[in-house]
Write a protein that holds these residues in place. Sequence first.
Motif, PDB file in Angstrom:
ATOM      1  N   TYR A  31       9.770  14.895  -2.683  1.00 56.20           N
ATOM      2  CA  TYR A  31      11.321  15.354  -3.032  1.00 56.20           C
ATOM      3  C   TYR A  31      11.520  13.874  -3.960  1.00 56.20           C
ATOM      4  O   TYR A  31      12.706  14.332  -4.734  1.00 56.20           O
ATOM      5  CB  TYR A  31      12.018  13.946  -1.777  1.00 56.20           C
ATOM      6  CG  TYR A  31      12.441  15.513  -0.613  1.00 56.20           C
ATOM      7  CD1 TYR A  31      13.577  15.841  -0.501  1.00 56.20           C
ATOM      8  CD2 TYR A  31      11.352  15.190   0.360  1.00 56.20           C
ATOM      9  CE1 TYR A  31      13.181  16.692   0.623  1.00 56.20           C
ATOM     10  CE2 TYR A  31      11.841  16.132   1.471  1.00 56.20           C
ATOM     11  CZ  TYR A  31      12.337  16.685   1.553  1.00 56.20           C
ATOM     12  OH  TYR A  31      13.064  17.718   2.420  1.00 56.20           O
ATOM     13  N   LEU A  32      10.446  12.917  -4.471  1.00 56.77           N
ATOM     14  CA  LEU A  32      10.416  12.281  -5.185  1.00 56.77           C
ATOM     15  C   LEU A  32      10.685  13.267  -6.757  1.00 56.77           C
ATOM     16  O   LEU A  32      10.873  13.452  -8.075  1.00 56.77           O
ATOM     17  CB  LEU A  32       9.767  11.139  -6.151  1.00 56.77           C
ATOM     18  CG  LEU A  32       9.376  10.335  -4.800  1.00 56.77           C
ATOM     19  CD1 LEU A  32       8.597   9.049  -4.645  1.00 56.77           C
ATOM     20  CD2 LEU A  32      10.815   9.217  -5.230  1.00 56.77           C
ATOM     21  N   ASP A  33       9.531  14.048  -7.255  1.00 57.07           N
ATOM     22  CA  ASP A  33       9.450  15.440  -7.985  1.00 57.07           C
ATOM     23  C   ASP A  33      10.364  16.411  -7.583  1.00 57.07           C
ATOM     24  O   ASP A  33      10.127  17.062  -9.038  1.00 57.07           O
ATOM     25  CB  ASP A  33       7.861  15.550  -7.941  1.00 57.07           C
ATOM     26  CG  ASP A  33       6.696  14.263  -7.912  1.00 57.07           C
ATOM     27  OD1 ASP A  33       7.520  13.481  -8.431  1.00 57.07           O
ATOM     28  OD2 ASP A  33       5.588  14.876  -7.271  1.00 57.07           O
ATOM     29  N   ARG A  34      11.040  16.502  -7.100  1.00 59.79           N
ATOM     30  CA  ARG A  34      12.310  17.878  -6.806  1.00 59.79           C
ATOM     31  C   ARG A  34      13.336  17.555  -7.376  1.00 59.79           C
ATOM     32  O   ARG A  34      14.397  16.725  -6.889  1.00 59.79           O
ATOM     33  CB  ARG A  34      11.913  18.403  -5.599  1.00 59.79           C
ATOM     34  CG  ARG A  34      12.580  19.290  -5.196  1.00 59.79           C
ATOM     35  CD  ARG A  34      13.267  19.739  -4.074  1.00 59.79           C
ATOM     36  NE  ARG A  34      11.440  19.392  -3.738  1.00 59.79           N
ATOM     37  CZ  ARG A  34      11.418  19.933  -1.668  1.00 59.79           C
ATOM     38  NH1 ARG A  34      12.789  19.739  -0.804  1.00 59.79           N
ATOM     39  NH2 ARG A  34      10.164  19.368  -1.354  1.00 59.79           N
ATOM     40  N   GLU A  48       1.155  -1.518   0.082  1.00 59.22           N
ATOM     41  CA  GLU A  48       0.319  -0.237   0.140  1.00 59.22           C
ATOM     42  C   GLU A  48       0.999   1.374  -0.030  1.00 59.22           C
ATOM     43  O   GLU A  48       0.845   1.849  -0.855  1.00 59.22           O
ATOM     44  CB  GLU A  48      -0.682   0.269   1.146  1.00 59.22           C
ATOM     45  CG  GLU A  48      -1.806  -0.770   1.188  1.00 59.22           C
ATOM     46  CD  GLU A  48      -3.066  -1.648   2.131  1.00 59.22           C
ATOM     47  OE1 GLU A  48      -2.563  -0.172   3.373  1.00 59.22           O
ATOM     48  OE2 GLU A  48      -3.417  -2.180   2.757  1.00 59.22           O
ATOM     49  N   LYS A  49       2.005   1.255   0.970  1.00 61.65           N
ATOM     50  CA  LYS A  49       3.143   2.421   1.042  1.00 61.65           C
ATOM     51  C   LYS A  49       3.172   2.859  -0.474  1.00 61.65           C
ATOM     52  O   LYS A  49       3.648   3.593  -1.265  1.00 61.65           O
ATOM     53  CB  LYS A  49       3.834   2.240   2.255  1.00 61.65           C
ATOM     54  CG  LYS A  49       5.093   3.123   1.900  1.00 61.65           C
ATOM     55  CD  LYS A  49       5.829   3.261   3.153  1.00 61.65           C
ATOM     56  CE  LYS A  49       5.561   4.303   4.156  1.00 61.65           C
ATOM     57  NZ  LYS A  49       6.252   4.146   5.452  1.00 61.65           N
ATOM     58  N   ALA A  50       3.992   1.523  -0.817  1.00 62.48           N
ATOM     59  CA  ALA A  50       4.513   1.361  -2.561  1.00 62.48           C
ATOM     60  C   ALA A  50       3.286   1.862  -3.526  1.00 62.48           C
ATOM     61  O   ALA A  50       3.950   2.985  -3.946  1.00 62.48           O
ATOM     62  CB  ALA A  50       5.338   0.122  -2.826  1.00 62.48           C
ATOM     63  N   ASP A  51       2.321   1.452  -3.567  1.00 63.47           N
ATOM     64  CA  ASP A  51       1.044   2.039  -4.270  1.00 63.47           C
ATOM     65  C   ASP A  51       1.226   3.835  -3.976  1.00 63.47           C
ATOM     66  O   ASP A  51       1.024   4.383  -5.003  1.00 63.47           O
ATOM     67  CB  ASP A  51       0.319   1.492  -4.130  1.00 63.47           C
ATOM     68  CG  ASP A  51       0.061   0.377  -4.678  1.00 63.47           C
ATOM     69  OD1 ASP A  51       0.785  -0.713  -5.376  1.00 63.47           O
ATOM     70  OD2 ASP A  51      -1.060  -0.879  -4.142  1.00 63.47           O
ATOM     71  N   ARG A  52       1.833   4.473  -2.517  1.00 60.90           N
ATOM     72  CA  ARG A  52       1.552   5.680  -2.361  1.00 60.90           C
ATOM     73  C   ARG A  52       2.388   6.775  -3.693  1.00 60.90           C
ATOM     74  O   ARG A  52       2.434   7.934  -3.253  1.00 60.90           O
ATOM     75  CB  ARG A  52       1.187   6.457  -1.103  1.00 60.90           C
ATOM     76  CG  ARG A  52      -0.191   5.595  -0.580  1.00 60.90           C
ATOM     77  CD  ARG A  52      -0.302   6.535   0.470  1.00 60.90           C
ATOM     78  NE  ARG A  52       0.992   6.242   1.775  1.00 60.90           N
ATOM     79  CZ  ARG A  52       0.917   5.038   2.752  1.00 60.90           C
ATOM     80  NH1 ARG A  52      -0.554   4.300   2.860  1.00 60.90           N
ATOM     81  NH2 ARG A  52       1.487   4.921   3.718  1.00 60.90           N
ATOM     82  N   TYR A  53       3.148   6.065  -3.358  1.00 60.01           N
ATOM     83  CA  TYR A  53       4.598   6.677  -4.090  1.00 60.01           C
ATOM     84  C   TYR A  53       5.061   6.604  -5.221  1.00 60.01           C
ATOM     85  O   TYR A  53       5.610   7.257  -5.986  1.00 60.01           O
ATOM     86  CB  TYR A  53       5.982   6.154  -3.065  1.00 60.01           C
ATOM     87  CG  TYR A  53       6.256   6.879  -1.774  1.00 60.01           C
ATOM     88  CD1 TYR A  53       6.590   7.780  -1.800  1.00 60.01           C
ATOM     89  CD2 TYR A  53       5.508   6.413  -1.023  1.00 60.01           C
ATOM     90  CE1 TYR A  53       7.302   8.099  -0.429  1.00 60.01           C
ATOM     91  CE2 TYR A  53       5.439   6.702  -0.037  1.00 60.01           C
ATOM     92  CZ  TYR A  53       6.800   8.178   0.494  1.00 60.01           C
ATOM     93  OH  TYR A  53       6.366   8.191   2.001  1.00 60.01           O
ATOM     94  N   ARG A  54       4.693   5.612  -5.904  1.00 59.51           N
ATOM     95  CA  ARG A  54       4.325   5.462  -7.371  1.00 59.51           C
ATOM     96  C   ARG A  54       3.388   4.444  -8.177  1.00 59.51           C
ATOM     97  O   ARG A  54       2.166   4.114  -7.666  1.00 59.51           O
ATOM     98  CB  ARG A  54       5.479   4.415  -8.062  1.00 59.51           C
ATOM     99  CG  ARG A  54       6.078   2.639  -7.283  1.00 59.51           C
ATOM    100  CD  ARG A  54       6.798   2.052  -8.113  1.00 59.51           C
ATOM    101  NE  ARG A  54       8.155   2.011  -7.416  1.00 59.51           N
ATOM    102  CZ  ARG A  54       8.352   1.327  -6.444  1.00 59.51           C
ATOM    103  NH1 ARG A  54       7.318   0.906  -6.413  1.00 59.51           N
ATOM    104  NH2 ARG A  54       9.503   1.962  -5.347  1.00 59.51           N
ATOM    105  N   ASP A  55       3.336   4.700  -9.368  1.00 52.24           N
ATOM    106  CA  ASP A  55       1.976   4.009 -10.429  1.00 52.24           C
ATOM    107  C   ASP A  55       2.122   2.335 -10.682  1.00 52.24           C
ATOM    108  O   ASP A  55       0.692   2.389  -9.795  1.00 52.24           O
ATOM    109  CB  ASP A  55       1.966   4.725 -11.279  1.00 52.24           C
ATOM    110  CG  ASP A  55       1.823   6.375 -11.496  1.00 52.24           C
ATOM    111  OD1 ASP A  55       1.910   6.702 -11.158  1.00 52.24           O
ATOM    112  OD2 ASP A  55       2.280   6.556 -12.134  1.00 52.24           O
ATOM    113  N   ALA A  56       2.819   2.373  -9.721  1.00 50.07           N
ATOM    114  CA  ALA A  56       3.243   0.367  -9.868  1.00 50.07           C
ATOM    115  C   ALA A  56       3.543   0.438  -8.915  1.00 50.07           C
ATOM    116  O   ALA A  56       4.650   0.812  -7.617  1.00 50.07           O
ATOM    117  CB  ALA A  56       4.231   0.244 -10.676  1.00 50.07           C
ATOM    118  N   THR A  57       2.936  -1.159  -7.637  1.00 52.06           N
ATOM    119  CA  THR A  57       3.119  -1.466  -6.901  1.00 52.06           C
ATOM    120  C   THR A  57       4.962  -2.057  -7.098  1.00 52.06           C
ATOM    121  O   THR A  57       6.196  -1.992  -6.019  1.00 52.06           O
ATOM    122  CB  THR A  57       2.802  -2.305  -6.292  1.00 52.06           C
ATOM    123  OG1 THR A  57       1.514  -2.676  -5.817  1.00 52.06           O
ATOM    124  CG2 THR A  57       3.581  -3.463  -4.787  1.00 52.06           C
ATOM    125  N   ALA A  58       5.380  -2.982  -8.269  1.00 52.45           N
ATOM    126  CA  ALA A  58       6.583  -3.398  -8.461  1.00 52.45           C
ATOM    127  C   ALA A  58       8.130  -2.016  -8.824  1.00 52.45           C
ATOM    128  O   ALA A  58       7.613  -0.892  -8.802  1.00 52.45           O
ATOM    129  CB  ALA A  58       6.534  -3.745  -9.592  1.00 52.45           C
TER     130      ALA A  58
END
Length: 212
Positions: free
Chosen positions: A207-210, A107-117
Amino acid sequence: MTVFDDRTDAGERLAAELDRRDIEADIVLGIPRGALPVARPVADALEAELDVVVARKMGAPDNPEVALGAVASDGSTWYNDDFVERIGVSDAYLEEVSTEEADNAREKADRYRDATALPDLENKRVVVVDDGVATGATAIACLRQVRDADPAFVVLAVPVGSPRSIADLEGDEADEVIALETPRNFRAVGQFYRDFGQVTDEEAIEYLDRRG
């Protein structure tokens, strides 16, 4: 002994050390949430993509803050076998907590990117960054997930860590482990930061977008 002003300061110092060692990377993976402010300067300095690798600690039955191990978003699991045996944790509890925390990690991975993988890491040079290593549980679970993706080379880079945990990680978990500080008086990661406030998911995602 170095005390970092905050995670950004730690990241800038870590980036300088990686540059001094001529470390190159195709991708930098921060371990949410606290690693993202550290990983951003590292990714910028190495001119690498920044993404995340996610794991969750598996807490002991009577003290969730004490790690029995950790599980990554793909189910990669590490158990502290000596501790598990010492406190007599049942197989049923281990199965329950690993399943629950693997779901939480996904669930956390899904919040940070479009895919879990994870992104494609095959034959890539990967630097995994955390804000510090105490038990090493989440770092090990994350590194195992990364290694399963068949990268060319994996470096774990942290500002500070427990000497024992860093020594354990220098075995089979990464090709190279870089820690700026491994103080003998280590008790907790936060003691080596003047500002070690909580990082929210929203702040970490920024931070991922910066880019610096």
